[in-house]
Design a protein around this motif. Structure first.
Motif, PDB file in Angstrom:
ATOM      1  N   ASP A 179      86.575  13.870 -10.133  1.00  0.00           N
ATOM      2  CA  ASP A 179      87.568  14.284  -9.490  1.00  0.00           C
ATOM      3  C   ASP A 179      88.508  15.436  -9.735  1.00  0.00           C
ATOM      4  OD1 ASP A 179      88.393  13.538 -12.038  1.00  0.00           O
ATOM      5  OD2 ASP A 179      90.125  12.734 -11.162  1.00  0.00           O
ATOM      6  N   ARG A 180      87.104  16.194 -10.965  1.00  0.00           N
ATOM      7  CA  ARG A 180      88.094  17.297 -11.104  1.00  0.00           C
ATOM      8  C   ARG A 180      87.404  18.166 -10.619  1.00  0.00           C
ATOM      9  NH1 ARG A 180      88.870  14.654 -15.740  1.00  0.00           N
ATOM     10  NH2 ARG A 180      87.048  17.191 -16.875  1.00  0.00           N
ATOM     11  N   LEU A 181      85.579  17.544  -9.586  1.00  0.00           N
ATOM     12  CA  LEU A 181      84.836  18.707  -9.557  1.00  0.00           C
ATOM     13  C   LEU A 181      84.566  18.841  -8.150  1.00  0.00           C
ATOM     14  CD1 LEU A 181      81.873  18.211 -11.681  1.00  0.00           C
ATOM     15  CD2 LEU A 181      82.504  20.307 -11.831  1.00  0.00           C
ATOM     16  N   PRO A 182      85.170  19.684  -7.271  1.00  0.00           N
ATOM     17  CA  PRO A 182      84.961  20.114  -5.977  1.00  0.00           C
ATOM     18  C   PRO A 182      83.276  19.834  -5.772  1.00  0.00           C
ATOM     19  CG  PRO A 182      86.480  21.304  -6.284  1.00  0.00           C
ATOM     20  CD  PRO A 182      85.804  20.995  -7.721  1.00  0.00           C
TER      21      PRO A 182
ATOM     22  N   VAL B 297      74.933  16.477  -8.610  1.00  0.00           N
ATOM     23  CA  VAL B 297      74.110  15.218  -9.251  1.00  0.00           C
ATOM     24  C   VAL B 297      74.373  15.613 -11.051  1.00  0.00           C
ATOM     25  CG1 VAL B 297      71.467  15.482 -10.385  1.00  0.00           C
ATOM     26  CG2 VAL B 297      71.583  15.982  -8.187  1.00  0.00           C
ATOM     27  N   ARG B 298      74.770  14.222 -11.274  1.00  0.00           N
ATOM     28  CA  ARG B 298      75.021  14.091 -12.792  1.00  0.00           C
ATOM     29  C   ARG B 298      73.874  13.261 -13.485  1.00  0.00           C
ATOM     30  NH1 ARG B 298      80.549  12.170 -14.448  1.00  0.00           N
ATOM     31  NH2 ARG B 298      81.135  14.888 -14.303  1.00  0.00           N
ATOM     32  N   ALA B 299      73.103  13.587 -14.924  1.00  0.00           N
ATOM     33  CA  ALA B 299      72.074  13.095 -14.959  1.00  0.00           C
ATOM     34  C   ALA B 299      71.987  13.524 -16.711  1.00  0.00           C
ATOM     35  CB  ALA B 299      70.291  13.630 -14.530  1.00  0.00           C
ATOM     36  N   ALA B 300      71.520  11.932 -16.970  1.00  0.00           N
ATOM     37  CA  ALA B 300      71.493  12.246 -18.714  1.00  0.00           C
ATOM     38  C   ALA B 300      70.677  13.772 -19.181  1.00  0.00           C
ATOM     39  CB  ALA B 300      71.015  11.254 -18.920  1.00  0.00           C
ATOM     40  N   THR B 301      70.987  14.303 -20.453  1.00  0.00           N
ATOM     41  CA  THR B 301      69.783  14.944 -21.239  1.00  0.00           C
ATOM     42  C   THR B 301      68.386  14.650 -21.156  1.00  0.00           C
ATOM     43  OG1 THR B 301      72.070  15.668 -22.338  1.00  0.00           O
ATOM     44  CG2 THR B 301      69.585  16.071 -23.058  1.00  0.00           C
ATOM     45  N   THR B 302      68.348  13.714 -21.283  1.00  0.00           N
ATOM     46  CA  THR B 302      66.816  13.010 -21.252  1.00  0.00           C
ATOM     47  C   THR B 302      66.684  12.947 -20.093  1.00  0.00           C
ATOM     48  OG1 THR B 302      67.644  11.450 -20.793  1.00  0.00           O
ATOM     49  CG2 THR B 302      67.717  11.796 -23.346  1.00  0.00           C
TER      50      THR B 302
ATOM     51  N   THR C   5      75.724  18.269 -15.415  1.00  0.00           N
ATOM     52  CA  THR C   5      76.192  17.737 -13.735  1.00  0.00           C
ATOM     53  C   THR C   5      76.389  19.221 -12.940  1.00  0.00           C
ATOM     54  OG1 THR C   5      77.908  16.670 -14.620  1.00  0.00           O
ATOM     55  CG2 THR C   5      78.797  17.265 -12.487  1.00  0.00           C
ATOM     56  N   ILE C   6      75.506  18.737 -11.726  1.00  0.00           N
ATOM     57  CA  ILE C   6      74.939  20.536 -11.133  1.00  0.00           C
ATOM     58  C   ILE C   6      75.923  19.949  -9.946  1.00  0.00           C
ATOM     59  CG2 ILE C   6      73.672  21.582  -9.949  1.00  0.00           C
ATOM     60  CD1 ILE C   6      71.485  20.756 -11.792  1.00  0.00           C
ATOM     61  N   ALA C   7      77.084  20.536  -9.827  1.00  0.00           N
ATOM     62  CA  ALA C   7      77.938  20.639  -8.239  1.00  0.00           C
ATOM     63  C   ALA C   7      77.930  21.798  -7.419  1.00  0.00           C
ATOM     64  CB  ALA C   7      79.493  19.842  -8.439  1.00  0.00           C
ATOM     65  N   LEU C   8      78.080  21.482  -6.181  1.00  0.00           N
ATOM     66  CA  LEU C   8      77.619  22.575  -4.956  1.00  0.00           C
ATOM     67  C   LEU C   8      78.451  22.553  -3.919  1.00  0.00           C
ATOM     68  CD1 LEU C   8      74.406  22.210  -6.126  1.00  0.00           C
ATOM     69  CD2 LEU C   8      73.914  23.840  -5.005  1.00  0.00           C
ATOM     70  N   ASP C   9      79.239  23.809  -3.560  1.00  0.00           N
ATOM     71  CA  ASP C   9      80.358  23.508  -2.556  1.00  0.00           C
ATOM     72  C   ASP C   9      79.889  24.813  -1.513  1.00  0.00           C
ATOM     73  OD1 ASP C   9      82.511  22.766  -1.087  1.00  0.00           O
ATOM     74  OD2 ASP C   9      83.598  22.753  -2.236  1.00  0.00           O
TER      75      ASP C   9
ATOM     76  N   VAL D  24      79.341  28.189  -4.279  1.00  0.00           N
ATOM     77  CA  VAL D  24      79.811  27.875  -5.112  1.00  0.00           C
ATOM     78  C   VAL D  24      78.924  26.695  -6.581  1.00  0.00           C
ATOM     79  CG1 VAL D  24      81.543  27.077  -6.933  1.00  0.00           C
ATOM     80  CG2 VAL D  24      82.168  29.085  -4.433  1.00  0.00           C
ATOM     81  N   VAL D  25      78.746  27.032  -7.335  1.00  0.00           N
ATOM     82  CA  VAL D  25      77.478  26.734  -8.128  1.00  0.00           C
ATOM     83  C   VAL D  25      79.009  25.834  -9.431  1.00  0.00           C
ATOM     84  CG1 VAL D  25      75.297  25.594  -8.923  1.00  0.00           C
ATOM     85  CG2 VAL D  25      75.299  27.230  -7.215  1.00  0.00           C
ATOM     86  N   ARG D  26      78.605  24.942 -10.191  1.00  0.00           N
ATOM     87  CA  ARG D  26      79.207  24.490 -11.163  1.00  0.00           C
ATOM     88  C   ARG D  26      77.565  23.676 -12.083  1.00  0.00           C
ATOM     89  NH1 ARG D  26      83.665  24.393  -6.882  1.00  0.00           N
ATOM     90  NH2 ARG D  26      85.175  25.837  -7.957  1.00  0.00           N
ATOM     91  N   VAL D  27      77.719  24.008 -13.487  1.00  0.00           N
ATOM     92  CA  VAL D  27      77.179  23.553 -14.000  1.00  0.00           C
ATOM     93  C   VAL D  27      77.717  22.912 -15.214  1.00  0.00           C
ATOM     94  CG1 VAL D  27      75.450  23.393 -15.524  1.00  0.00           C
ATOM     95  CG2 VAL D  27      75.073  24.323 -13.190  1.00  0.00           C
ATOM     96  N   GLU D  28      77.800  21.119 -15.950  1.00  0.00           N
ATOM     97  CA  GLU D  28      78.656  21.648 -16.351  1.00  0.00           C
ATOM     98  C   GLU D  28      77.956  20.430 -18.087  1.00  0.00           C
ATOM     99  OE1 GLU D  28      82.972  19.381 -15.823  1.00  0.00           O
ATOM    100  OE2 GLU D  28      81.780  18.105 -16.204  1.00  0.00           O
ATOM    101  N   ASP D  29      78.892  20.634 -18.727  1.00  0.00           N
ATOM    102  CA  ASP D  29      77.850  19.836 -20.035  1.00  0.00           C
ATOM    103  C   ASP D  29      78.958  19.733 -21.075  1.00  0.00           C
ATOM    104  OD1 ASP D  29      78.611  21.887 -22.478  1.00  0.00           O
ATOM    105  OD2 ASP D  29      77.335  22.502 -21.551  1.00  0.00           O
ATOM    106  N   ARG D  30      78.599  17.609 -22.167  1.00  0.00           N
ATOM    107  CA  ARG D  30      79.655  18.003 -22.732  1.00  0.00           C
ATOM    108  C   ARG D  30      79.274  18.261 -23.993  1.00  0.00           C
ATOM    109  NH1 ARG D  30      80.358  11.870 -20.128  1.00  0.00           N
ATOM    110  NH2 ARG D  30      81.338  12.434 -18.739  1.00  0.00           N
ATOM    111  N   GLY D  31      78.928  18.906 -24.085  1.00  0.00           N
ATOM    112  CA  GLY D  31      78.322  20.022 -25.828  1.00  0.00           C
ATOM    113  C   GLY D  31      80.388  20.184 -26.676  1.00  0.00           C
ATOM    114  N   ARG D  32      79.943  21.052 -27.873  1.00  0.00           N
ATOM    115  CA  ARG D  32      80.444  20.992 -28.204  1.00  0.00           C
ATOM    116  C   ARG D  32      81.868  22.489 -28.319  1.00  0.00           C
ATOM    117  NH1 ARG D  32      77.243  22.199 -33.683  1.00  0.00           N
ATOM    118  NH2 ARG D  32      76.122  24.089 -32.711  1.00  0.00           N
ATOM    119  N   GLY D  33      81.225  23.355 -27.119  1.00  0.00           N
ATOM    120  CA  GLY D  33      81.379  24.397 -26.307  1.00  0.00           C
ATOM    121  C   GLY D  33      81.453  25.323 -27.021  1.00  0.00           C
ATOM    122  N   PHE D  34      81.877  27.211 -26.310  1.00  0.00           N
ATOM    123  CA  PHE D  34      81.721  28.240 -26.627  1.00  0.00           C
ATOM    124  C   PHE D  34      82.238  29.315 -27.043  1.00  0.00           C
ATOM    125  CE2 PHE D  34      78.786  28.758 -23.822  1.00  0.00           C
ATOM    126  CZ  PHE D  34      78.877  30.262 -23.155  1.00  0.00           C
TER     127      PHE D  34
END
Length: 214
Positions: free
Chosen positions: A48-51, A56-61, A142-146, A153-163
């Motif tokens: 809901d936070r990704l306009p 596409v949201r897919a597992a790392t594998t 997650t790859i989200a395009l609007d 606008v292209v967003r790519v998001e992961d669930r790592g520890r960040g940097f």
């Protein structure tokens, strides 16, 4: 055609199993606009936070096993032919962003290891081990395009520890094993923003004007 579903916001989406799919080429066939890998951990978290008009949201594998970037870019061009003028830049940027999300984000790998033969061997072994570990391999990317008339606008998001991303892109030696990707992304995009402690990158491209109808 995979089964279509409609979420509470009216998005026409496909639910698929990335681990059991030989080809992902049809996951974004119209009218599908969103595709969610059921093999990803918490597949609906934060959507809901990704306009996005395309997502596409897919597992790392799944991201490692399939060319998801090609699927996303092809789906975009089909829906937004004007984006063909930036197709090459978009592919480069998405490959870099997704690779970073997979390797450094979800798999928590240190790219500096690839600077030596021994380090490269350790990098590869650790990557394979973590891909087989659900705690790492099932983390989603997650790859989200609007888009609108002027921008993509292209967003790519992961669930790592960040940097902590660098404030600016400093020159990186051509032989460097890490650090080049962010500089390349910034060079090809109009604007780049990191949020969520570096786990989300938002990239903006300018679009050519629409051709008037004849």
């Amino acid at each position: 055609m995979l089964p279509l579903h409609a979420d509470e916001n009216g998005h026409c989406l496909v639910l698929f199993d990335g681990a059991g799919t030989a080809d992902l080429g049809d996951i974004l066939c119209p009218p599908a606009a969103w595709a969610i890998d059921l093999g990803a951990a918490s597949p609906d978290q934060g959507l809901d936070r990704l306009p996005a008009r395309l997502l596409v949201r897919a597992a790392t594998t799944t991201m490692v096993a399939h060319d998801v970037v090609n699927v996303v870019v092809a789906a975009l061009i089909e829906r937004l032919p004007r984006a063909r003028s930036i197709e090459m830049d978009l592919r480069i940027v998405l490959q870099e962003a997704v690779s970073n999300a997979v390797m450094h984000g979800n798999l928590c790998l240190d790219g500096r290891l690839r600077g030596s033969r021994e380090g490269l061997s350790l990098f590869t072994q650790t990557m394979q081990r973590r891909l087989g570990d659900p705690r790492f391999g099932h983390r989603p990317v997650t790859i989200a395009l609007d888009w609108n008339q002027a921008y993509l606008v292209v967003r790519v998001e992961d669930r790592g520890r960040g940097f902590r991303p660098p404030a600016t892109s400093l020159p990186v030696e051509a032989k460097a094993c890490s650090g080049r990707g962010i500089g390349q992304i910034r060079a090809l995009c109009q604007r780049v923003i990191f949020t969520d402690r570096g786990r989300r990158i938002t990239m903006r491209f300018g679009l050519p004007p629409s051709q008037p109808a004849t």
